[in-house]
Write an enzyme that holds these catalytic residues in place. Structure first.
Site, PDB file in Angstrom:
ATOM      1  CG  HIS A 283      -1.691  -1.375   1.265  1.00  0.00           C
ATOM      2  ND1 HIS A 283      -2.751  -1.731   0.467  1.00  0.00           N
ATOM      3  CD2 HIS A 283      -1.397  -2.471   2.018  1.00  0.00           C
ATOM      4  CE1 HIS A 283      -3.111  -2.987   0.744  1.00  0.00           C
ATOM      5  NE2 HIS A 283      -2.304  -3.452   1.673  1.00  0.00           N
ATOM      6  CD  GLU A 297      -2.232  -3.704   4.959  1.00  0.00           C
ATOM      7  OE1 GLU A 297      -3.438  -3.502   4.706  1.00  0.00           O
ATOM      8  OE2 GLU A 297      -1.547  -4.576   4.407  1.00  0.00           O
ATOM      9  CG  HIS A 350       0.508  -6.779   2.590  1.00  0.00           C
ATOM     10  ND1 HIS A 350      -0.362  -5.957   1.923  1.00  0.00           N
ATOM     11  CD2 HIS A 350       1.541  -7.010   1.744  1.00  0.00           C
ATOM     12  CE1 HIS A 350       0.109  -5.708   0.704  1.00  0.00           C
ATOM     13  NE2 HIS A 350       1.273  -6.338   0.564  1.00  0.00           N
ATOM     14  CD  GLU A 421      -1.968 -10.030   4.780  1.00  0.00           C
ATOM     15  OE1 GLU A 421      -1.982  -9.095   5.616  1.00  0.00           O
ATOM     16  OE2 GLU A 421      -2.435  -9.930   3.630  1.00  0.00           O
TER      17      GLU A 421
HETATM   18 ZN   LIG Z   1      -2.293  -5.291   2.633  1.00  0.00          ZN
END
Ligand SMILES: [Zn+2]
Length: 471
Positions: A283, A297, A350, A421
């Site tokens: 992102h 995030e 992430h 993640e």
């Molecule tokens: Zn993400």
């Protein structure tokens, strides 16, 4: 009236820096009185309720706080990486700073053991690392102290490295490490020369502004520099009329050629020379990623990525980051940037979001052999497994396993690739770690350790690199 003005004038010129401390259990004739009161003058030791308890053992928390104050570390109480040192501990700031500076490590399981008593050998190692002597073993540290006359050994000639150290002796060693005028039979060795850059530079009795001044140097005064204590240096002018501490920032330093410089071994080749690690924080910019628990995030993963970068940089491993700032980069560009910058291993970072209840860590790779746009399925899986395993160890979150997915940065990449993640941003347990700089540092360490495990399993001899992940 005249008298009153005179008194005012006198007091204006004699404002003491700090009232002299006296400890009821340290008389002026006590064997370590000089060193104890030298440290007390700079608030490096404070005692408790007017006593110093010179014959008591000293705990790791106390020892690290004293050395931390001596070398000017940040002692602000705060979160630490150790499970047994809460932010409310009096020593939390110094313990975390000491860990970050690399002079106090913890024990396995994330423990620091703040209440454990310190041996003379441990003390030697603390001092050696904090004062920059670079010894990494207890024996080497003891030799560093002996060669500098900080210690003269015990009466029987043995340093007694395994014996517990008394608070009085600890004070003696720290005071001598700070101020070489307190070392018995010691002749300073000047390895650097300095030139004063400030128009007038106060010389202090110790390495902080808490210590009173004992003189001043004018601009361009030439100095001999004996050693560094945090941001201060102990110096003497060439006439040797004034010896004391000055702030390093007001002195230009040059090394002195000393005939007997110990030979340094030739640098060993980095086992990951030729490999470039690509760090891809997800992102950024207009794309905040998942939002939750007051976190974005894009911020969490950028900071974690920068921490990974800093570790790799320190270890001398080459890297490329798809973004180092809060900018938006389209997914399609990320594998292209990775390849064009010579990437060999791709790690995307992430954070997850679902329903607030889902929680844990998972790591992805692209595993659809039938549409093998990324040919490195086996290696990508190994990379994902290595990173997932280390993240679980460091973060202790729920194990959501290694999974496959068609994520663009995995599927269309041209090198072994994985996507971690770290946790769920909308889950309170996970978000506590995602939102903490200390925990993100541990995630970064886990990612680097996972990368090393991956290379090790791929046949690279990276064993020498593990010790360098943590400072
Ligand atoms: Zn993400």
């Amino acid at each position: 009236m005249v008298l009153a003005i005179l008194v005012l004038l006198i007091s204006a010129f004699t404002i003491p820096v700090k009232a002299a401390t006296t400890f009821s259990d340290v008389s002026s004739s006590y064997r370590a009185a000089k060193e104890i009161y030298y440290l007390a003058e700079g608030n490096i030791i404070t005692g408790s309720n007017g006593s110093f308890h010179p014959n008591s053992d000293i705990t790791r928390a106390e020892a690290v706080s004293i050395i931390g104050r001596a070398v000017g570390l940040n002692g602000t109480q705060r979160e630490t990486r150790f499970v047994d040192v809460p932010s409310t501990s009096f020593a939390s700031g110094y313990i975390q700073s000491a860990f970050e500076k690399g002079f106090a490590n913890g024990y396995s399981g994330g423990y620091f053991k703040p209440g454990q008593h310190v041996t003379r050998g441990e003390m030697a190692l603390f001092i050696s690392k904090a004062f920059g002597y670079h010894a990494t073993t207890t024996d080497a540290a003891i030799n560093e102290l002996l060669s500098r006359h900080i210690s003269e050994g015990m009466a029987n000639g043995d340093f007694g490295g395994k014996e517990l150290i008394k608070r009085a002796d600890f004070a003696v060693f720290v005071a001598r490490a700070i101020n070489d005028e307190l070392r018995p039979n010691y002749k300073p060795v000047y390895l650097q020369e300095g030139t004063v850059t400030a128009s007038s530079l106060l010389v202090r009795k110790g390495p902080s502004t808490i210590y009173g001044s004992i003189g001043s140097f004018t601009q361009n005064t030439k100095l001999n520099v004996s050693h560094t204590v945090g941001n201060w240096i102990q110096v003497t002018n060439t006439a040797k009329t004034v010896t004391g501490f000055v702030s390093k920032q007001y002195v230009t330093l040059t090394d002195v050629d000393v005939p007997e410089v110990p030979t340094t071994p030739p640098p060993t080749k980095n086992p990951l020379a030729g490999q470039t690690i690509v760090i891809d924080p997800g992102h950024g910019g207009t794309d905040p990623g998942a939002l939750g628990s007051g976190l974005r995030e894009k911020d969490v993963v950028l900071d974690t990525g920068l921490k990974v970068r800093n570790i790799l940089k320190r270890m001398g491993i080459s890297y490329y980051m798809t973004r180092e700032t809060d900018v938006f980069i389209v997914l399609q560009d990320r594998p292209v940037l990775a390849q064009s910058h010579g990437g060999d291993t791709f790690v995307s970072i992430h954070a997850n979001k679902f329903n607030g209840a889902a929680n844990g860590t998972e790591t992805y790779y692209y595993g659809a052999a039938a549409t093998a746009t990324n040919p490195y399925i086996t290696k990508s899986k190994l990379l994902a497994q290595s990173i997932q395993k280390r993240l679980l160890t460091e973060w202790q979150l729920n194990d959501r396993k290694v999974k496959t997915a068609n994520y663009y940065v995995l599927k269309y990449n041209s090198m072994p690739s994985s996507l971690a993640e770290l946790g769920f941003i909308d889950n309170p347990t996970d978000a506590k770690k995602l939102g903490s700089s200390v925990w993100r540092e541990r995630a970064a360490e886990a990612i680097v350790l996972g990368i090393l495990d991956y290379y090790k399993a791929s046949g690279y001899n990276v064993s020498s690199l593990y010790d360098k992940v943590r400072p």
